[in-house]
Design a protein around this motif. Structure first.
Motif, short mmCIF file in Angstrom:
data_model
loop_
_atom_site.label_atom_id
_atom_site.label_comp_id
_atom_site.label_asym_id
_atom_site.label_seq_id
_atom_site.Cartn_x
_atom_site.Cartn_y
_atom_site.Cartn_z
N GLU B 250 11.03 18.46 -0.51
CA GLU B 250 11.69 18.84 0.75
C GLU B 250 11.02 18.09 1.87
N ARG B 251 11.82 17.41 2.65
CA ARG B 251 11.31 16.46 3.65
C ARG B 251 10.33 15.53 2.95
N ASP B 252 9.09 15.47 3.43
CA ASP B 252 8.17 14.53 2.77
C ASP B 252 7.10 15.28 1.97
N ARG B 253 7.49 16.48 1.49
CA ARG B 253 6.51 17.25 0.72
C ARG B 253 7.07 17.64 -0.65
N VAL B 254 6.16 17.69 -1.60
CA VAL B 254 6.54 18.19 -2.92
C VAL B 254 6.30 19.70 -2.90
N LEU B 255 7.29 20.46 -3.35
CA LEU B 255 7.21 21.92 -3.29
C LEU B 255 7.32 22.48 -4.71
N VAL B 256 6.24 23.15 -5.15
CA VAL B 256 6.24 23.70 -6.51
C VAL B 256 6.21 25.22 -6.41
N ARG B 257 7.19 25.89 -7.02
CA ARG B 257 7.20 27.36 -7.01
C ARG B 257 6.81 27.87 -8.39
N GLY B 258 6.10 29.00 -8.39
CA GLY B 258 5.72 29.52 -9.70
C GLY B 258 5.00 30.85 -9.59
N ASP B 259 4.42 31.31 -10.69
CA ASP B 259 3.78 32.63 -10.69
C ASP B 259 2.40 32.58 -10.03
N ALA B 260 1.70 33.70 -10.12
CA ALA B 260 0.44 33.82 -9.40
C ALA B 260 -0.60 32.78 -9.84
N ASP B 261 -0.56 32.36 -11.11
CA ASP B 261 -1.55 31.40 -11.59
C ASP B 261 -1.09 29.95 -11.44
N SER B 262 0.15 29.75 -11.00
CA SER B 262 0.69 28.40 -10.98
C SER B 262 -0.05 27.42 -10.06
N PRO B 263 -0.57 27.85 -8.88
CA PRO B 263 -1.25 26.85 -8.04
C PRO B 263 -2.43 26.20 -8.78
N GLN B 264 -3.22 27.05 -9.46
CA GLN B 264 -4.37 26.55 -10.19
C GLN B 264 -3.93 25.55 -11.27
N ALA B 265 -2.87 25.92 -11.98
CA ALA B 265 -2.38 25.06 -13.08
C ALA B 265 -1.87 23.73 -12.54
N VAL B 266 -1.18 23.78 -11.41
CA VAL B 266 -0.63 22.55 -10.82
C VAL B 266 -1.77 21.62 -10.39
N LEU B 267 -2.77 22.20 -9.73
CA LEU B 267 -3.89 21.37 -9.28
C LEU B 267 -4.64 20.78 -10.49
N GLY B 268 -4.73 21.57 -11.55
CA GLY B 268 -5.38 21.09 -12.77
C GLY B 268 -4.64 19.90 -13.35
N ALA B 269 -3.30 20.01 -13.39
CA ALA B 269 -2.48 18.95 -13.95
C ALA B 269 -2.62 17.67 -13.11
N ALA B 271 -5.18 16.86 -11.19
CA ALA B 271 -6.54 16.33 -11.37
C ALA B 271 -6.64 15.56 -12.69
N ALA B 272 -5.99 16.10 -13.72
CA ALA B 272 -6.02 15.46 -15.03
C ALA B 272 -5.37 14.08 -14.97
N ALA B 273 -4.36 13.93 -14.08
CA ALA B 273 -3.68 12.65 -13.92
C ALA B 273 -4.42 11.77 -12.92
N GLY B 274 -5.54 12.27 -12.41
CA GLY B 274 -6.35 11.50 -11.48
C GLY B 274 -5.75 11.44 -10.08
N ILE B 275 -4.95 12.43 -9.73
CA ILE B 275 -4.30 12.43 -8.41
C ILE B 275 -4.94 13.51 -7.53
N THR B 276 -5.24 13.16 -6.30
CA THR B 276 -5.73 14.14 -5.34
C THR B 276 -4.55 14.54 -4.44
N ALA B 277 -4.24 15.82 -4.45
CA ALA B 277 -3.14 16.28 -3.60
C ALA B 277 -3.57 16.23 -2.14
N ARG B 278 -2.78 15.61 -1.29
CA ARG B 278 -3.10 15.51 0.13
C ARG B 278 -2.28 16.54 0.92
N GLN B 279 -2.89 16.99 1.99
CA GLN B 279 -2.25 18.03 2.84
C GLN B 279 -1.79 19.21 2.00
N LEU B 280 -2.69 19.64 1.12
CA LEU B 280 -2.35 20.73 0.20
C LEU B 280 -2.16 22.07 0.94
#
Lengths: 248, 301
Positions: B250-269, B271-280
């Motif tokens: 949406e606009r210039d941001r990636v928007l991920v919706r999910g359950d209570a543990d999803s933010p941790q899982a997304v950040l883990g994924a 990091a595993a791909a070697g990507i640092t999320a900016r403006q998290l």
């Protein structure tokens, strides 16, 4: 908290509020007092008049004016205040307190009846001071005036419960009051009523009270009938008022 | 036993069922919020529990008393602030407090209430000349004047400015510390979240959700994890991450919706791909979201 302390608090409060809203009292207090003062200062009105069976205009009209005051206070002022309280949710609000429902009703009765008694007393005393004399049987006169006040206050309370809008309730009260004024001889003196009209109006609280007061003024021995009629109306109105009372 | 104990409360107006079986237990000292859209039966429920309306079915006990019997002791125990209840226009603030304090065995001093509710300067002002907020404050003060163990407050801060609202909240918190049990009917999620230990959400005459404000918010809403668009991110891979329900740009941001543990899982994924999320940014569902979700569901049923 007792019912007495709650009633006393309401009495203080309702007295204060009534004094701040003097418009309510113009018809029930100021107008009848003005009428009796005007009559009392006219010398001819204080003298015996052959048209009225040898009694003065003041004597013949005094009961009518007393009845005017008690009927306005009971039939229009009472429903206007009580109906307004219901419409604005003031009764609903009071219902959430430990104060019994009867406390406010009793207080309104006491305050308005006190005004009625004060006005009636002045309506008797003012002409007496002006030289028109006191009713021959003062006690019976007072009893009739008080009973009419109670009957009208009861009927006014019923009106406030039965008619949803306070304006309409007090409007209907006005119409009923006007009928009472007629029965009491405001437009045509009762001494000039034909017999059938006397019989008919004697059954209304207005006619009965006026007849009892007239008898007392003129020194006619008191008869029980008007008092029975008044007592029945008072009891009926009180029973109906209790039965029909609604908080909202 | 609960101080307020309601089971199977039912009420109809004619053929319209307003309450279809309400169960509610409130313990001493709890503050419970009653939420719900207009017409959901909030006010009717509170009025039935407070004995101002006759219920059609179910049982209600407040401090062990059945409000249907209208016992005098209940009125000493329960203070109610109702909607659309005025005072005579010409009664002054101080006089209203004086009259109402005569109704109770052990009233709070008027001076304390005047100060708490910011009415000290208005003692001599007639009710009709007060602002809406001042009238409301006086109305709440009157509900609390008898030192009730239980207070029902219906839309207590409706029409108040935010500062006045906060002031009242602070006072209610003090009352809670004194052990006053409260049932608050409110439209404001923020108010419920701030004051209530527990909320129940009414819809169509039923309780559709109940619990702490946090648990209701968490139960109905979704966590949102968003960050600045980065060409290195594989959106399809994110969709497969555990707990994720949707991924969008949406606009210039990636928007991920999910359950209570999803933010941790997304950040883990990431990091595993070697990507640092900016403006998290991670947004938790609010009670507002939960409320809207729940009542929309109810309305579509």
């Amino acid at each position: 908290m007792t019912a007495a302390t709650a009633t006393a608090a309401h009495v203080r409060n309702e007295t204060r509020l009534l004094l701040r809203e003097p418009a309510a009292l113009i018809f029930g207090a100021v107008l009848p007092l003005a009428a009796i003062i005007v009559m009392a200062v006219i010398p001819a009105a204080r003298e015996a008049n052959p048209d009225f069976g040898g009694f003065s205009v003041v004597q013949v009209y005094q009961p009518t004016i007393v009845l005017f005051a008690t009927s306005v206070l009971g039939l229009t002022v009472m429903p206007a205040i009580l109906g307004g309280y219901r419409q604005q949710g003031i009764l609903r609000r009071l219902r959430t307190t430990p104060a019994p429902a009867g406390a406010l009703l009793a207080a309104l009765f006491i305050v308005i009846a006190a005004v009625g008694l004060l006005v009636s007393a002045l309506l008797v005393v003012v002409p007496a001071i002006a030289g028109a004399g006191l009713p021959a049987n003062l006690g019976w006169f007072v009893l009739a005036a008080v009973l009419s006040l109670l009957a009208f206050l009861g009927l006014g309370t019923v009106l406030a419960s039965v008619v949803p809008s306070p304006a309409a309730a007090s409007g209907i009260g006005n119409v009923v009051a006007a009928i009472m004024w007629f029965a009491s001889g405001l437009w045509l003196p009762r001494v000039a009523f034909p017999d059938w009209l006397v019989t008919l109006t004697d059954l209304t609280p207005g006619g009965a009270a006026t007849q009892a007061m007239l008898n007392a003024t003129l020194g006619v021995p008191p008869s029980g009938e008007p008092f029975v009629v008044l007592a029945v109306w008072t009891a009926l109105a009180a029973a109906l008022a209790v039965r029909t009372f609604r908080w909202e | 036993m609960a101080l307020i104990d309601v089971t199977g409360l039912r009420k109809s107006y004619g053929s319209r069922e307003v309450l279809r079986g309400i169960d509610l237990q409130v313990d001493e000292g709890e503050i419970v919020g009653v939420l719900g859209p207009n017409g959901s039966g909030k006010t009717t429920a509170v009025e039935c529990i407070g004995g101002l309306r006759t219920r059609d079915g179910g049982s209600v006990r407040v401090a062990g008393m059945d409000p249907a019997d209208d016992p005098r002791a209940l009125r000493e125990t329960l203070g109610m602030q109702l909607q659309q209840c005025r005072l005579p226009n010409r009664i002054r603030v101080g006089e209203a407090l004086e009259v109402y304090s005569a109704f109770y065995a052990n009233p709070r001093p008027a001076s304390e209430l005047l100060e708490r509710f910011g009415l000290s300067r208005h003692v001599k002002q007639p009710f009709g000349k007060l602002s809406g907020g001042q009238q409301q404050r006086l109305s709440i003060a009157l509900a609390l004047i008898g030192r009730p163990r239980v207070a029902f407050l219906d839309e207590l801060t409706t029409g108040l400015d935010p500062a006045a609202r906060r002031e009242i909240w602070e006072y209610l918190k003090l009352l809670r510390d004194e052990g006053v049990t409260m049932l608050l009917v409110t439209h404001f999620m923020e108010e419920a979240a701030y004051l209530c230990d527990r909320v129940v959400i009414l819809e169509g005459g039923r309780i559709v959700a109940s619990g702490t404000p946090e648990s209701i918010a968490a139960g109905a809403g979704q966590q949102e994890t968003s960050f600045a668009v980065d060409p290195a991110v594989d959106l399809d891979a994110l969709r497969l991450v555990a707990g994720v329900t949707s991924v969008s740009v949406e606009r210039d941001r990636v928007l991920v919706r999910g359950d209570a543990d999803s933010p941790q899982a997304v950040l883990g994924a990431l990091a595993a791909a070697g990507i640092t999320a900016r403006q998290l940014r991670v947004t938790s569902p609010s009670l507002d979201d939960a409320y809207l979700t729940l009542t929309r569901e109810g309305a579509s049923r």
